[in-house]
Design an enzyme around this catalytic site. Sequence first.
Site, PDB file in Angstrom:
ATOM      1  N   ASN A  70     -29.697  -1.503  15.928  1.00  0.00           N
ATOM      2  CA  ASN A  70     -29.039  -0.807  14.815  1.00  0.00           C
ATOM      3  C   ASN A  70     -27.935   0.134  15.288  1.00  0.00           C
ATOM      4  O   ASN A  70     -27.516   1.009  14.543  1.00  0.00           O
ATOM      5  CB  ASN A  70     -30.080  -0.082  13.945  1.00  0.00           C
ATOM      6  CG  ASN A  70     -30.939   0.877  14.748  1.00  0.00           C
ATOM      7  OD1 ASN A  70     -30.631   1.184  15.883  1.00  0.00           O
ATOM      8  ND2 ASN A  70     -32.016   1.350  14.144  1.00  0.00           N
ATOM      9  N   ARG A  99     -30.409  12.742  16.910  1.00  0.00           N
ATOM     10  CA  ARG A  99     -31.732  13.319  16.674  1.00  0.00           C
ATOM     11  C   ARG A  99     -31.574  14.769  16.217  1.00  0.00           C
ATOM     12  O   ARG A  99     -30.754  15.515  16.763  1.00  0.00           O
ATOM     13  CB  ARG A  99     -32.600  13.298  17.945  1.00  0.00           C
ATOM     14  CG  ARG A  99     -33.213  11.943  18.264  1.00  0.00           C
ATOM     15  CD  ARG A  99     -34.160  11.423  17.182  1.00  0.00           C
ATOM     16  NE  ARG A  99     -34.661  10.087  17.459  1.00  0.00           N
ATOM     17  CZ  ARG A  99     -34.181   8.957  16.938  1.00  0.00           C
ATOM     18  NH1 ARG A  99     -33.173   8.971  16.092  1.00  0.00           N
ATOM     19  NH2 ARG A  99     -34.728   7.793  17.233  1.00  0.00           N
ATOM     20  N   GLN A 144     -39.809  14.919  11.192  1.00  0.00           N
ATOM     21  CA  GLN A 144     -39.624  13.976  10.088  1.00  0.00           C
ATOM     22  C   GLN A 144     -40.976  13.487   9.588  1.00  0.00           C
ATOM     23  O   GLN A 144     -41.781  13.092  10.426  1.00  0.00           O
ATOM     24  CB  GLN A 144     -38.762  12.798  10.543  1.00  0.00           C
ATOM     25  CG  GLN A 144     -37.326  13.232  10.780  1.00  0.00           C
ATOM     26  CD  GLN A 144     -36.367  12.098  11.069  1.00  0.00           C
ATOM     27  OE1 GLN A 144     -35.192  12.311  11.249  1.00  0.00           O
ATOM     28  NE2 GLN A 144     -36.832  10.877  11.108  1.00  0.00           N
ATOM     29  N   HIS A 177     -33.325  10.028   6.990  1.00  0.00           N
ATOM     30  CA  HIS A 177     -33.022   9.198   8.166  1.00  0.00           C
ATOM     31  C   HIS A 177     -32.930   7.712   7.750  1.00  0.00           C
ATOM     32  O   HIS A 177     -33.936   7.012   7.701  1.00  0.00           O
ATOM     33  CB  HIS A 177     -34.137   9.400   9.204  1.00  0.00           C
ATOM     34  CG  HIS A 177     -33.823   8.854  10.551  1.00  0.00           C
ATOM     35  ND1 HIS A 177     -34.567   9.148  11.660  1.00  0.00           N
ATOM     36  CD2 HIS A 177     -32.839   8.040  10.982  1.00  0.00           C
ATOM     37  CE1 HIS A 177     -34.061   8.525  12.715  1.00  0.00           C
ATOM     38  NE2 HIS A 177     -33.020   7.834  12.317  1.00  0.00           N
TER      39      HIS A 177
HETATM   40  P1  NAD Z   1     -27.472   4.091  24.472  1.00  0.00           P
HETATM   41  O1  NAD Z   1     -28.605   4.124  25.439  1.00  0.00           O
HETATM   42  O2  NAD Z   1     -26.595   2.890  24.442  1.00  0.00           O
HETATM   43  O3  NAD Z   1     -26.521   5.344  24.719  1.00  0.00           O
HETATM   44  C1  NAD Z   1     -26.966   6.607  25.020  1.00  0.00           C
HETATM   45  C2  NAD Z   1     -25.904   7.321  25.834  1.00  0.00           C
HETATM   46  O4  NAD Z   1     -26.259   8.702  25.949  1.00  0.00           O
HETATM   47  C3  NAD Z   1     -25.767   6.781  27.262  1.00  0.00           C
HETATM   48  O5  NAD Z   1     -24.433   6.394  27.493  1.00  0.00           O
HETATM   49  C4  NAD Z   1     -26.175   7.975  28.120  1.00  0.00           C
HETATM   50  O6  NAD Z   1     -25.469   8.044  29.347  1.00  0.00           O
HETATM   51  C5  NAD Z   1     -25.823   9.142  27.220  1.00  0.00           C
HETATM   52  N1  NAD Z   1     -26.497  10.377  27.589  1.00  0.00           N
HETATM   53  C6  NAD Z   1     -27.809  10.584  27.802  1.00  0.00           C
HETATM   54  N2  NAD Z   1     -28.035  11.861  28.153  1.00  0.00           N
HETATM   55  C7  NAD Z   1     -26.842  12.488  28.122  1.00  0.00           C
HETATM   56  C8  NAD Z   1     -26.431  13.807  28.384  1.00  0.00           C
HETATM   57  N3  NAD Z   1     -27.305  14.752  28.771  1.00  0.00           N
HETATM   58  N4  NAD Z   1     -25.107  14.109  28.255  1.00  0.00           N
HETATM   59  C9  NAD Z   1     -24.218  13.154  27.912  1.00  0.00           C
HETATM   60  N5  NAD Z   1     -24.553  11.870  27.655  1.00  0.00           N
HETATM   61  C10 NAD Z   1     -25.855  11.536  27.767  1.00  0.00           C
HETATM   62  O7  NAD Z   1     -28.121   4.347  23.046  1.00  0.00           O
HETATM   63  P2  NAD Z   1     -27.477   4.171  21.589  1.00  0.00           P
HETATM   64  O8  NAD Z   1     -27.821   2.843  21.036  1.00  0.00           O
HETATM   65  O9  NAD Z   1     -26.047   4.580  21.651  1.00  0.00           O
HETATM   66  O10 NAD Z   1     -28.348   5.251  20.795  1.00  0.00           O
HETATM   67  C11 NAD Z   1     -28.262   6.630  21.136  1.00  0.00           C
HETATM   68  C12 NAD Z   1     -29.275   7.433  20.356  1.00  0.00           C
HETATM   69  O11 NAD Z   1     -28.951   7.410  18.965  1.00  0.00           O
HETATM   70  C13 NAD Z   1     -30.711   6.908  20.405  1.00  0.00           C
HETATM   71  O12 NAD Z   1     -31.389   7.287  21.565  1.00  0.00           O
HETATM   72  C14 NAD Z   1     -31.310   7.533  19.167  1.00  0.00           C
HETATM   73  O13 NAD Z   1     -31.775   8.834  19.437  1.00  0.00           O
HETATM   74  C15 NAD Z   1     -30.129   7.609  18.217  1.00  0.00           C
HETATM   75  N6  NAD Z   1     -30.225   6.559  17.158  1.00  0.00           N
HETATM   76  C16 NAD Z   1     -30.319   6.964  15.858  1.00  0.00           C
HETATM   77  C17 NAD Z   1     -30.462   6.010  14.859  1.00  0.00           C
HETATM   78  C18 NAD Z   1     -30.513   6.402  13.399  1.00  0.00           C
HETATM   79  O14 NAD Z   1     -30.987   5.626  12.589  1.00  0.00           O
HETATM   80  N7  NAD Z   1     -30.032   7.572  13.028  1.00  0.00           N
HETATM   81  C19 NAD Z   1     -30.526   4.655  15.181  1.00  0.00           C
HETATM   82  C20 NAD Z   1     -30.372   4.284  16.514  1.00  0.00           C
HETATM   83  C21 NAD Z   1     -30.248   5.245  17.503  1.00  0.00           C
END
Ligand code: NAD
Length: 399
Positions: free
Chosen positions: A147, A285, A314, A333
């Site tokens: 997603n 988050r 949540q 959410h």
């Molecule tokens: P992803 O793993 O592709 O990307 C995460 C990125 O965060 C990576 O590039 C990583 O290097 C970076 N990162 C981690 N720690 C960091 C820090 N301290 N400083 C800077 N960058 C940092 O994941 P994604 O698919 O892009 O999803 C990211 C997040 O979004 C998920 O973990 C989840 O919490 C959230 N999400 C929310 C929903 C929603 O419905 N609202 C859905 C999917 C994901």
Amino acid sequence: MAKIVCVLYDDPVDGYPKSYARDDIPNITKYPDGQTAPTPSAIDFKPGALLGSVSGELGLRKYLESQGHTLVVTSDKDGKNSKLDQELHDAEIVISQPFWPAYMTAERIAKAPKLKMIVTAGIGSDHTDLQAAMDRGITVAEVTYCNSNSVAEHVVMQMLSLVRNYIPSYNWVIKGGWNIADCVSRSYDIEGMHVGTVAAGRIGLRVLRLLKPFDVHLHYLDRHKLPDSVEKELNLTHHTSLESLAKVCDVVTLNCPLHPETEHMINEKSLKNFKRGAYLVNTARGKLCDRDAIARALESGQLAGYAGDVWFPQPAPQDHPWRTMPHHGMTPHISGTSLSAQTRYAAGTREILECYFQNKPIRNEYLVVQGGKLAGVGAHSYSAGNATGGSDEAAKFKR
Ligand code: NAD
């Protein structure tokens, strides 16, 4: 035979849908980086059906029962005597979605001696105490990429709605008004603004790509630098600190996972580095932000708007200040649980279960924890530790 406990959100208040607004959904087989969408051996649902609520059962019942397993589905997840707690003693697998997370704290994991795997039907496994899972040798897996693009669409929608003052303007129509001046006295164009993402992983990079045609200046902060070719293509400015990104951006969006390094990264102190009147969009988050500092920044005008769909905990208690703070555009959410996304993560959950029961490796990119340490996407995007503290407050929603 295994017992699988699946925690899902409640059905719609008017009952499980008998029909849908559309007859089909596009069939997405590949993501932008070439990763294939989930490939289970079969699915037992119609793509586009509501799968994430209790009656949808993620489309898993037929498959699991045909293999002799027991599936328990419930939305009752918070408080000491929840159905989830009652079922943990002999559960082998717990599945939940981040939208309605089963907070798998160390205390809950201790109540589940047979627990072998925790699956996030979606992305973001911070609702599990990853340290406790590592210590117990429990596998944690999520459906990476399922997603990410859905969320990126929501981010762009909420950015535009804040900058253009969409929600208050819509409300004037509902109220029977034609109050142009009221609507536009907080309305701007995003064109020419500086927009930055904290994290440029799957979601963050997609947001940058979607924004490029708006002729904005694009910035990012990530612990992994993007390839030079991508930086050049999108004309990106890379930052190595939140302070440096916040100082120049008119709009900031958070797209990193919640883990001990990122918890409360937006707080009273870091908000002082933002330009006065910046907009903040957070679909990553809720706990990336200090709840009360956000409300105060909107009241003082330090932030001109805040939107997103993620809260902590949540469901958000009735008295959560983000329900009532000024200039917000929050939704529950939902960004990652469109019917389109549900099709992919239900199929991905089935793929993970098939691998588990057939003793085949789960795709590396789906792994968060395995063999007592961070693995796959967990090793790339998380840091070790626990970010579930305070999640018991979710029980307050019921009172
Ligand atoms: P992803 O793993 O592709 O990307 C995460 C990125 O965060 C990576 O590039 C990583 O290097 C970076 N990162 C981690 N720690 C960091 C820090 N301290 N400083 C800077 N960058 C940092 O994941 P994604 O698919 O892009 O999803 C990211 C997040 O979004 C998920 O973990 C989840 O919490 C959230 N999400 C929310 C929903 C929603 O419905 N609202 C859905 C999917 C994901």
